[in-house]
Design a protein around this motif. Structure first.
Motif, PDB file in Angstrom:
ATOM      1  N   ALA A  29       0.854  -1.179   0.046  1.00  0.00           N
ATOM      2  CA  ALA A  29       0.002  -0.060  -0.023  1.00  0.00           C
ATOM      3  C   ALA A  29       0.904   1.373  -0.029  1.00  0.00           C
ATOM      4  CB  ALA A  29      -1.003  -0.032   1.137  1.00  0.00           C
ATOM      5  N   ARG A  30       0.280   2.198  -0.737  1.00  0.00           N
ATOM      6  CA  ARG A  30       0.966   3.590  -0.498  1.00  0.00           C
ATOM      7  C   ARG A  30       0.205   4.519   0.635  1.00  0.00           C
ATOM      8  NH1 ARG A  30       0.848   8.748  -3.844  1.00  0.00           N
ATOM      9  NH2 ARG A  30       2.911   9.516  -3.529  1.00  0.00           N
ATOM     10  N   VAL A  31       1.326   4.762   1.715  1.00  0.00           N
ATOM     11  CA  VAL A  31       1.006   5.106   2.755  1.00  0.00           C
ATOM     12  C   VAL A  31       1.688   6.476   3.171  1.00  0.00           C
ATOM     13  CG1 VAL A  31       0.789   4.637   5.646  1.00  0.00           C
ATOM     14  CG2 VAL A  31       0.773   2.897   3.705  1.00  0.00           C
ATOM     15  N   ALA A  32       0.958   7.486   3.677  1.00  0.00           N
ATOM     16  CA  ALA A  32       1.424   8.727   4.198  1.00  0.00           C
ATOM     17  C   ALA A  32       1.174   8.866   5.747  1.00  0.00           C
ATOM     18  CB  ALA A  32       0.819   9.954   3.470  1.00  0.00           C
ATOM     19  N   VAL A  33       2.157   9.227   6.296  1.00  0.00           N
ATOM     20  CA  VAL A  33       1.957   9.118   7.929  1.00  0.00           C
ATOM     21  C   VAL A  33       2.448  10.583   8.474  1.00  0.00           C
ATOM     22  CG1 VAL A  33       2.903   8.532   9.959  1.00  0.00           C
ATOM     23  CG2 VAL A  33       3.095   7.041   8.133  1.00  0.00           C
ATOM     24  N   LEU A  34       1.329  11.191   9.041  1.00  0.00           N
ATOM     25  CA  LEU A  34       1.610  12.888   9.572  1.00  0.00           C
ATOM     26  C   LEU A  34       1.676  12.806  10.814  1.00  0.00           C
ATOM     27  CD1 LEU A  34      -0.267  12.490   6.738  1.00  0.00           C
ATOM     28  CD2 LEU A  34      -0.473  14.836   7.103  1.00  0.00           C
ATOM     29  N   ASP A  35       2.557  13.791  11.370  1.00  0.00           N
ATOM     30  CA  ASP A  35       2.522  13.913  12.871  1.00  0.00           C
ATOM     31  C   ASP A  35       2.759  15.318  12.995  1.00  0.00           C
ATOM     32  OD1 ASP A  35       2.741  11.861  15.495  1.00  0.00           O
ATOM     33  OD2 ASP A  35       3.744  14.056  15.656  1.00  0.00           O
ATOM     34  N   ARG A  36       1.997  15.983  14.172  1.00  0.00           N
ATOM     35  CA  ARG A  36       2.306  17.223  14.550  1.00  0.00           C
ATOM     36  C   ARG A  36       3.824  17.492  15.183  1.00  0.00           C
ATOM     37  NH1 ARG A  36       1.641  18.210  20.087  1.00  0.00           N
ATOM     38  NH2 ARG A  36       0.797  16.304  21.228  1.00  0.00           N
ATOM     39  N   ARG A  37       4.549  16.375  15.497  1.00  0.00           N
ATOM     40  CA  ARG A  37       5.816  16.885  16.104  1.00  0.00           C
ATOM     41  C   ARG A  37       6.974  16.564  15.386  1.00  0.00           C
ATOM     42  NH1 ARG A  37       4.892  13.160  21.849  1.00  0.00           N
ATOM     43  NH2 ARG A  37       4.067  14.814  23.072  1.00  0.00           N
ATOM     44  N   PRO A  38       8.099  17.204  15.607  1.00  0.00           N
ATOM     45  CA  PRO A  38       9.156  16.915  14.720  1.00  0.00           C
ATOM     46  C   PRO A  38       9.882  15.796  14.988  1.00  0.00           C
ATOM     47  CG  PRO A  38       9.909  18.403  16.770  1.00  0.00           C
ATOM     48  CD  PRO A  38       8.092  17.995  16.934  1.00  0.00           C
ATOM     49  N   TYR A  39       9.421  14.723  15.744  1.00  0.00           N
ATOM     50  CA  TYR A  39      10.064  13.706  15.997  1.00  0.00           C
ATOM     51  C   TYR A  39       9.001  12.632  16.132  1.00  0.00           C
ATOM     52  CZ  TYR A  39       9.360  15.748  20.246  1.00  0.00           C
ATOM     53  OH  TYR A  39       8.750  16.596  21.627  1.00  0.00           O
ATOM     54  N   LEU A 233       6.828   9.901   5.373  1.00  0.00           N
ATOM     55  CA  LEU A 233       6.866  10.285   6.614  1.00  0.00           C
ATOM     56  C   LEU A 233       6.637  12.023   6.661  1.00  0.00           C
ATOM     57  CD1 LEU A 233       6.638   9.751   9.618  1.00  0.00           C
ATOM     58  CD2 LEU A 233       9.330   9.861   9.994  1.00  0.00           C
ATOM     59  N   HIS A 234       5.732  12.697   7.264  1.00  0.00           N
ATOM     60  CA  HIS A 234       5.477  13.879   7.117  1.00  0.00           C
ATOM     61  C   HIS A 234       5.428  14.564   8.621  1.00  0.00           C
ATOM     62  CE1 HIS A 234       4.599  14.343   2.801  1.00  0.00           C
ATOM     63  NE2 HIS A 234       4.279  12.912   3.239  1.00  0.00           N
ATOM     64  N   LEU A 235       6.476  15.033   9.093  1.00  0.00           N
ATOM     65  CA  LEU A 235       6.632  15.541  10.668  1.00  0.00           C
ATOM     66  C   LEU A 235       6.417  17.099  10.637  1.00  0.00           C
ATOM     67  CD1 LEU A 235       9.789  13.547  11.784  1.00  0.00           C
ATOM     68  CD2 LEU A 235       7.327  12.808  11.895  1.00  0.00           C
ATOM     69  N   ARG A 236       6.246  17.609  11.605  1.00  0.00           N
ATOM     70  CA  ARG A 236       5.627  18.865  11.919  1.00  0.00           C
ATOM     71  C   ARG A 236       4.402  19.340  10.993  1.00  0.00           C
ATOM     72  NH1 ARG A 236      11.490  19.818  11.887  1.00  0.00           N
ATOM     73  NH2 ARG A 236      12.109  20.525  14.015  1.00  0.00           N
ATOM     74  N   ALA A 237       3.555  18.313  10.926  1.00  0.00           N
ATOM     75  CA  ALA A 237       2.344  18.357  10.050  1.00  0.00           C
ATOM     76  C   ALA A 237       1.160  17.967  10.880  1.00  0.00           C
ATOM     77  CB  ALA A 237       2.445  17.363   8.941  1.00  0.00           C
ATOM     78  N   SER A 238       0.914  19.105  11.648  1.00  0.00           N
ATOM     79  CA  SER A 238      -0.414  19.020  12.361  1.00  0.00           C
ATOM     80  C   SER A 238      -1.536  18.925  11.577  1.00  0.00           C
ATOM     81  CB  SER A 238      -0.417  20.224  13.440  1.00  0.00           C
ATOM     82  OG  SER A 238      -1.670  20.089  14.018  1.00  0.00           O
ATOM     83  N   VAL A 239      -2.635  17.997  12.194  1.00  0.00           N
ATOM     84  CA  VAL A 239      -3.919  17.962  11.589  1.00  0.00           C
ATOM     85  C   VAL A 239      -5.066  18.241  12.371  1.00  0.00           C
ATOM     86  CG1 VAL A 239      -5.460  16.127  10.229  1.00  0.00           C
ATOM     87  CG2 VAL A 239      -2.929  15.935  10.151  1.00  0.00           C
ATOM     88  N   ASP A 240      -5.799  19.353  11.882  1.00  0.00           N
ATOM     89  CA  ASP A 240      -6.568  19.948  12.705  1.00  0.00           C
ATOM     90  C   ASP A 240      -8.144  19.587  12.235  1.00  0.00           C
ATOM     91  OD1 ASP A 240      -4.924  21.337  14.459  1.00  0.00           O
ATOM     92  OD2 ASP A 240      -4.410  22.682  12.743  1.00  0.00           O
ATOM     93  N   ARG A 241      -8.430  18.989  11.234  1.00  0.00           N
ATOM     94  CA  ARG A 241      -9.637  18.479  10.484  1.00  0.00           C
ATOM     95  C   ARG A 241      -9.539  17.339   9.486  1.00  0.00           C
ATOM     96  NH1 ARG A 241     -14.369  21.313   9.997  1.00  0.00           N
ATOM     97  NH2 ARG A 241     -13.493  23.074  11.428  1.00  0.00           N
ATOM     98  N   ILE A 242     -10.574  16.671   9.485  1.00  0.00           N
ATOM     99  CA  ILE A 242     -10.769  15.620   8.568  1.00  0.00           C
ATOM    100  C   ILE A 242     -11.815  15.952   7.809  1.00  0.00           C
ATOM    101  CG2 ILE A 242      -9.144  13.869   9.892  1.00  0.00           C
ATOM    102  CD1 ILE A 242     -11.677  12.476  10.718  1.00  0.00           C
ATOM    103  N   ALA A 243     -11.902  15.584   6.425  1.00  0.00           N
ATOM    104  CA  ALA A 243     -13.423  15.620   5.741  1.00  0.00           C
ATOM    105  C   ALA A 243     -13.749  14.503   4.940  1.00  0.00           C
ATOM    106  CB  ALA A 243     -13.196  17.010   5.142  1.00  0.00           C
ATOM    107  N   GLN A 244     -14.783  14.120   4.593  1.00  0.00           N
ATOM    108  CA  GLN A 244     -15.150  13.112   3.588  1.00  0.00           C
ATOM    109  C   GLN A 244     -15.345  13.545   2.286  1.00  0.00           C
ATOM    110  OE1 GLN A 244     -17.747   9.970   4.843  1.00  0.00           O
ATOM    111  NE2 GLN A 244     -16.971   8.524   3.625  1.00  0.00           N
ATOM    112  N   LEU A 245     -14.828  13.180   1.336  1.00  0.00           N
ATOM    113  CA  LEU A 245     -15.353  14.139  -0.013  1.00  0.00           C
ATOM    114  C   LEU A 245     -16.337  13.252  -0.794  1.00  0.00           C
ATOM    115  CD1 LEU A 245     -11.479  14.381  -1.535  1.00  0.00           C
ATOM    116  CD2 LEU A 245     -12.928  16.085  -0.274  1.00  0.00           C
ATOM    117  N   PRO A 246     -16.963  13.910  -1.713  1.00  0.00           N
ATOM    118  CA  PRO A 246     -18.127  13.493  -2.441  1.00  0.00           C
ATOM    119  C   PRO A 246     -18.115  11.823  -2.798  1.00  0.00           C
ATOM    120  CG  PRO A 246     -17.931  15.596  -2.873  1.00  0.00           C
ATOM    121  CD  PRO A 246     -16.612  15.280  -2.331  1.00  0.00           C
TER     122      PRO A 246
END
Length: 476
Positions: A29-39, A233-246
């Motif tokens: 699978a092609r996966v993206a991981v996001l986390d608000r912290r720098p580590y 891996l995407h660090l310093r990437a805070s997520v504040d909202r999720i949304a479902q598209l049409p």
């Protein structure tokens, strides 16, 4: 803004999120991981303390019965940075002119479940009567442990009626250290699981693996393995909202302005952060109704650590449980890390003292916690009186672990419970384990299994449990 499409988006780069990403990327699978912290590491993190000028963390311990986190360590190469201990040392404080007294509990030559019997029988910290009573109580967890979690451990231990010394020198240090909570706030199910898995089922189940490098570096191996398999891996990437598209896919916008879309979304974050993101969905969204009412039943157990640097060694022990004290455990971090070639020497001799279930300490100043710790140390390590304290720090983790409150199992969700392409991971989900790194690793792999099933390609990612050994192969 830039938009990126993936098979799975994982929010959270703690052990749960990294475990999910590693399993999914291993399956292609092609996966993206996001986390608000720098580590990476989530709550099991380390960082450069701005005042101390040292990399600090709250020491975590892996035990060999933690099959999934051990498997991840081996797959990623992190296992080369584990220092294994076959025996657990316990120290009684000095009193009435006598110095501190040392006892060991660990495996011997006898087969399970008698593998620790010799060390247990020769342990100085317990009387002969206490040892007999404890052995009789442990036999009740021999085949298994309660499968329902309604009873608090305080009720179970009251029926056993142990002596005050048995509580102080056996039941309390082991239950509180592993569950990070009081007897009243811990279910008998998970206390029983601790004793069954660590001390009865296998002769190696209680072996302790202590990371010899800071935690974010240790769990960084998990992240690199996932990246090598194709995860981003995407660090310093805070997520504040999720949304479902049409088209029913999920969109996540990071604090960097990037938009990520995928048909599958894994929320691998603590329960209160999960609730916050789910509340950004429309009120009619089924994910809200399926999960939010359950999250109100979760609570945290706090954990406090005191970090000390001296100009000389104060003990030769690498770790020890401290009895009859407000302190629970000592880690000689300088000694533990000394044999690791990747370790950068800290200035001075570095020790960490831990205080589990530190509800009282939450309301105390750091100065008071430090003063109490320094007053306790000479009772266990007389050499500290000749040493000079170079610097110190106190770390309070108010949200260190979720509490395995009696009856909480009814509210721990499965990975797929939100529905509609949203999945959950985190040690607080329905993993079958209390708040541990093993629970986190299991949760990530369970989320990966749920996604594979939803995509019509079921497969198993969980590692086999540590098998029973010795006589336990015929008892279970």
């Amino acid at each position: 803004m830039s938009s990126n499409s993936y098979d799975v988006i994982v929010v959270g780069a703690g052990v749960a999120g990294l475990s999910a990403a590693e399993a999914l990327s291993r399956a292609g699978a092609r996966v993206a991981v996001l986390d608000r912290r720098p580590y990476v590491g989530g709550r099991a993190y380390s960082y450069m303390h701005p005042t101390l000028g040292e990399v600090v963390d709250s020491q975590h311990v892996i035990v060999e019965c933690c099959a999934n986190v051990v498997d991840l360590a081996k797959r990623s190469g992190a296992d080369q940075h584990l220092r294994w201990f076959d025996r657990i040392p316990f120290l009684e404080p000095s009193k009435e002119g006598a110095g501190p007294r040392l006892s060991y509990i660990g495996s011997g030559a006898l087969p399970a479940p008698a593998h620790a019997s010799w060390s247990f029988l020769t342990a100085k910290m317990l009387s002969a009567g206490d040892k007999l009573a404890i052995a009789q109580s442990l036999l009740k967890f021999l085949r298994s442990y309660p499968q329902t979690d309604e009873e608090p451990f305080s009720a179970w231990i009251a029926r056993e009626n142990p002596s005050d010394q048995a509580i102080r020198h056996f039941w309390h240090p082991l239950v509180v250290a592993t569950l990070n909570d009081s007897f009243e706030r811990s279910s008998t199910k998970y206390a029983g699981q601790v004793f069954h898995e660590l001390f009865l089922k296998s002769s190696t189940g209680s072996r302790q693996g202590v990371p010899t490098i800071p935690l974010s570096e240790f769990y960084g191996y998990f992240a690199r393995l996932a990246e090598q398999q194709g995860s981003e891996l995407h660090l310093r990437a805070s997520v504040d909202r999720i949304a479902q598209l049409p088209d029913a896919s999920w969109q996540v916008t990071s604090s960097t302005g990037e938009e990520f879309t995928a048909p599958n979304l894994v929320l691998a974050i603590p329960f209160e952060q999960t609730a916050k993101l789910l509340r950004t969905l429309p009120e009619a969204a089924p994910q809200r109704a399926n999960i939010l009412p359950h999250l109100e039943h979760f609570e945290y157990g706090p954990y406090t650590t005191v970090h000390l640097w001296y100009d000389r060694p104060i003990t030769e022990l690498e770790q020890a449980g401290l009895l009859d004290s407000s302190l629970d455990w000592m880690f000689n971090k300088a000694a533990i890390r000394a044999g690791d070639p990747s370790h950068t020497n800290a200035s001075g001799h570095y020790y960490e003292l831990s205080i589990a279930a530190s509800f009282d300490e939450l309301h105390q100043s750091r100065e008071q916690i430090l003063a109490d710790t320094l007053a306790e140390l000479p009772k266990f390590f007389p050499g500290v009186l000749q040493a000079k304290l170079l610097k110190s720090g106190v770390l309070k983790e108010a949200k260190a672990t979720f509490s395995v409150l009696p009856g909480l199992d009814a509210h721990r969700p499965n990975a797929s419970d939100p529905g509609g392409g949203v999945f959950l991971a985190g040690d607080w989900t329905r993993t079958g384990w209390p708040s541990t790194m093993e629970g986190a690793a299991r949760s990530g792999r369970l989320a990966a299994e749920a996604i594979a099933t939803a995509c019509g390609a079921p497969r198993s990612f969980l590692a086999p449990e540590l098998p029973a050994s010795g006589l336990m192969r015929w008892i279970l």
